[in-house]
Design an enzyme around this catalytic site. Structure first.
Site, PDB file in Angstrom:
ATOM      1  N   LYS B  76       4.826  -5.658  -6.838  1.00 33.41           N
ATOM      2  CA  LYS B  76       3.614  -5.627  -6.012  1.00 33.41           C
ATOM      3  C   LYS B  76       2.463  -6.168  -6.856  1.00 33.41           C
ATOM      4  O   LYS B  76       2.374  -5.858  -8.056  1.00 33.41           O
ATOM      5  CB  LYS B  76       3.352  -4.183  -5.566  1.00 33.41           C
ATOM      6  CG  LYS B  76       2.163  -4.009  -4.617  1.00 33.41           C
ATOM      7  CD  LYS B  76       2.022  -2.559  -4.171  1.00 33.41           C
ATOM      8  CE  LYS B  76       0.891  -2.366  -3.172  1.00 33.41           C
ATOM      9  NZ  LYS B  76       0.758  -0.956  -2.723  1.00 33.41           N
ATOM     10  N   SER B 151       0.498  -0.151   2.304  1.00 27.48           N
ATOM     11  CA  SER B 151      -0.017  -1.375   1.723  1.00 27.48           C
ATOM     12  C   SER B 151       1.035  -2.224   1.007  1.00 27.48           C
ATOM     13  O   SER B 151       0.781  -3.396   0.779  1.00 27.48           O
ATOM     14  CB  SER B 151      -1.136  -1.048   0.745  1.00 27.48           C
ATOM     15  OG  SER B 151      -0.630  -0.326  -0.376  1.00 27.48           O
ATOM     16  N   SER B 175       1.974   4.277   1.254  1.00 29.10           N
ATOM     17  CA  SER B 175       2.065   2.826   1.095  1.00 29.10           C
ATOM     18  C   SER B 175       3.414   2.292   0.622  1.00 29.10           C
ATOM     19  O   SER B 175       3.608   1.073   0.601  1.00 29.10           O
ATOM     20  CB  SER B 175       0.982   2.326   0.134  1.00 29.10           C
ATOM     21  OG  SER B 175      -0.256   2.270   0.795  1.00 29.10           O
TER      22      SER B 175
END
Lengths: 95, 485
Positions: B76, B151, B175
């Protein structure tokens, strides 16, 4: 709670954000919705509950007060928008 | 090749049936041809990946390989990667090249993983649909008109579409687990403090935790074993020994007490989703688990509590972005105030601004007691509810999300509607507990997730529960059809 445009402007200043005039109505509405939503906490009976300070209720660890960092100034300043002779440049603060 | 799980690829590498260079090329080719329709990656690091693959193959031939040596993964874009752009999904950090590695990156590098690139995400991890990214929304591989959740939406979509066998993520309010549910993969958020946050760009420091997005619980166990552990550079990272999570997967659930959370299964959950969760509970019962009913009476307050605590911490954490030392700087500032205000206003998107403003408001003079202090007290009540529930159950069960993936744009006009997406996941963050989402069926041809929560540092039991479920069902093996098959 409904926030006023002036309140939102004051918060924006505290947060060092500049909100364009055109976006103000949306920010006022959205922030009012958010604050109204979190206002339901008012009704929770918390009595003498201690506020949570850490999710595991742990204390912060201590360590000896010795230097552990080495100098990486040049590496770090490669990401700076403006530097000169190892210093970060900002607009003049003192006339 | 891309249909294999991380654990299977590890076995193929160990058996000499494939090299890391071959694997890396295969996944890089998939990213190049398929990612334009998903937008799951912000940066692809093809050259570095191939160099790391060559090194992994060398390590293997020298007899120095571990289970993760040579397997490709993606990070990420919230994790700092030395020499590689680290944007956090924000214009603010569009030109930021990290001078150092996050501990998570460093540990996985040391284990020999190959990083394919950095995945797209909601800006500063603030969002539940990946629509707040400066780099555009990510699309759900099951239906390109729908969101992948957020997210960690890029990591989730990449793993679901088989562009990477696994990816890292972070979870502040759901997330990792929410996007894992919406794209039909396995998401693990460990206990707060289990994995170091050093080099992980901060959103809400008392809630943020790094974890994994994988295709199975077994894969999550492999990665967590390498990622977890004490790190003196993160003062909240706990010094508790790290077991070999993969070795602990017995698949035996005999005597396990599974708590059905009443508030997770109430009227807020729609019928088909509920059926999938109830069916999953029956599977666990058939495997030897005992079902008990538990209640978390203050859970209904978790979303409003979160939307005081998280924005408060975010407004403080994001004050470092001032246009001076790194990050976006506006053109021709008139004075220092103008430099701060315009740099921040240009660098941050609308959702990040809303959260900074909310946080500033709840922390401001006259409001601190009513909001921040009150929320931290309610948070204590929520944590106490969980403590009590864990007296009666070992693992708690419910849905990960109220509904399957929603359409792009469906919830962008109303922030509060978007926030309610995390209604089932936020509690675990507030209490610092480990949680997982595992695929447990389909509603309207879209995947839905089973949410499991365990007590602090009980990831082993959590992973074993998910593993046993996955051995008994095939939901986690289902892949999106069409281009991504």
């Amino acid at each position: 709670m409904k926030l006023t445009r002036q309140e939102v402007q004051n918060i924006a200043h505290l947060a060092r954000l500049e909100l364009p005039e055109a976006d103000m109505p949306a920010f006022v509405e959205n922030l009012s919705d958010i604050i109204t939503f979190v206002d339901q906490l008012e009704n929770a009976s918390t009595g003498d509950t201690q506020p949570m300070a850490h999710p595991l209720n742990m204390n912060q660890p201590l360590r000896p007060d010795v230097v552990t960092e080495s100098d990486h100034r040049e590496d770090y300043q490669r990401n700076a928008p403006a530097v000169e002779r190892g210093l970060y440049l900002v607009p003049r603060v003192i006339e | 090749m891309h249909q294999h799980t991380l654990s299977e690829l590890s076995g193929l590498l160990a058996g000499g049936e494939v090299s890391s260079v071959e694997l890396t090329r295969h996944f890089l080719d998939r990213v190049a041809s398929l990612d334009p329709s998903l937008n799951a990656f912000i940066t692809v690091t093809a050259d570095q990946a191939l160099a790391a693959a060559v090194e992994a193959d060398r390590r293997r031939s020298a007899g120095e390989a571990g289970p993760l040596t040579g397997v490709p993964i993606a990070h990420k874009d919230i994790f700092c990667t030395a020499g590689v752009k680290t944007s956090c999904g924000s214009r603010m950090l569009d030109s930021f090249v990290s001078p150092y590695d996050a501990t998570v990156v460093e540990r996985l590098d040391a284990a020999g993983v190959v990083c394919l690139g950095k995945t797209n995400m909601d800006e500063f991890a603030m969002g539940s649909s990946n629509e707040t990214s400066w780099y555009g929304p990510v699309r759900n591989p099951w239906d390109l008109e729908r969101v992948p959740g957020g997210s960690s939406g890029g990591s989730a979509a990449a793993v679901s579409a088989r562009l990477a066998p696994a990816a890292t993520g972070t979870d502040t309010g759901g997330s990792i687990r929410q996007p894992a549910a919406l794209v039909g993969i396995t998401g693990l958020k460990p206990t707060y403090g289990r994995v170091s946050r050093y080099g992980m760009i901060a959103f809400a420091s008392s809630l943020d935790q790094a974890g994994t997005l994988t295709r199975s619980a077994e894969d999550a166990a492999l990665l967590l074993t390498a990622m977890a552990g004490h790190d003196p550079r993160d003062s909240t990272c706990v010094d508790v020994p790290v077991p070999d999570y993969a070795a602990g997967l017995s698949g035996d659930l005999t005597g396990l007490r599974v708590g059905l959370v009443r508030e997770f299964l109430d009227d807020g959950l729609d019928g088909d989703n509920r059926k999938a969760i109830e069916a999953a509970a029956s599977v666990l019962q058939d495997l030897g688990a005992e079902l008990v009913e538990v209640s978390l009476p203050n859970l209904g307050l978790s979303v409003p509590t979160y939307y005081v605590v998280a924005p408060a911490e975010c407004s403080s954490n994001l004050s470092r972005f001032d246009g001076v030392r790194f990050g976006h700087r506006c053109e021709d500032p008139r004075d220092l105030l103008d430099l701060y205000e315009r740099s921040r206003s240009e660098g941050f998107g609308a959702e990040v601004k809303r959260r900074i403003l909310t946080g500033t408001y709840v922390l401001s003079a006259g409001y601190y007691d009513a909001y921040y202090l009150k929320a931290q007290k309610v948070r204590q009540l929520i944590a106490a509810d969980f403590r009590e529930a864990f007296g009666r159950a070992d693992v708690l069960l419910g849905p990960t999300t109220p509904t399957p993936a929603f359409r792009l744009g469906e919830k962008t006009d109303n922030p509060v509607t978007m926030y309610l997406n995390d209604i089932y996941t936020i509690g675990a963050n507030l209490a610092g507990l480990p949680g997982m989402s595992v695929p447990c069926g389909f509603v309207n041809d879209l995947p839905v997730g089973l949410h499991l929560i365990a007590d602090h540092f009980d990831e082993g039991r959590l992973l074993n529960t998910a593993h046993a479920f996955q051995q008994a069902t095939g939901w986690h093996r289902r892949a999106p059809e069409g281009a991504f098959a």
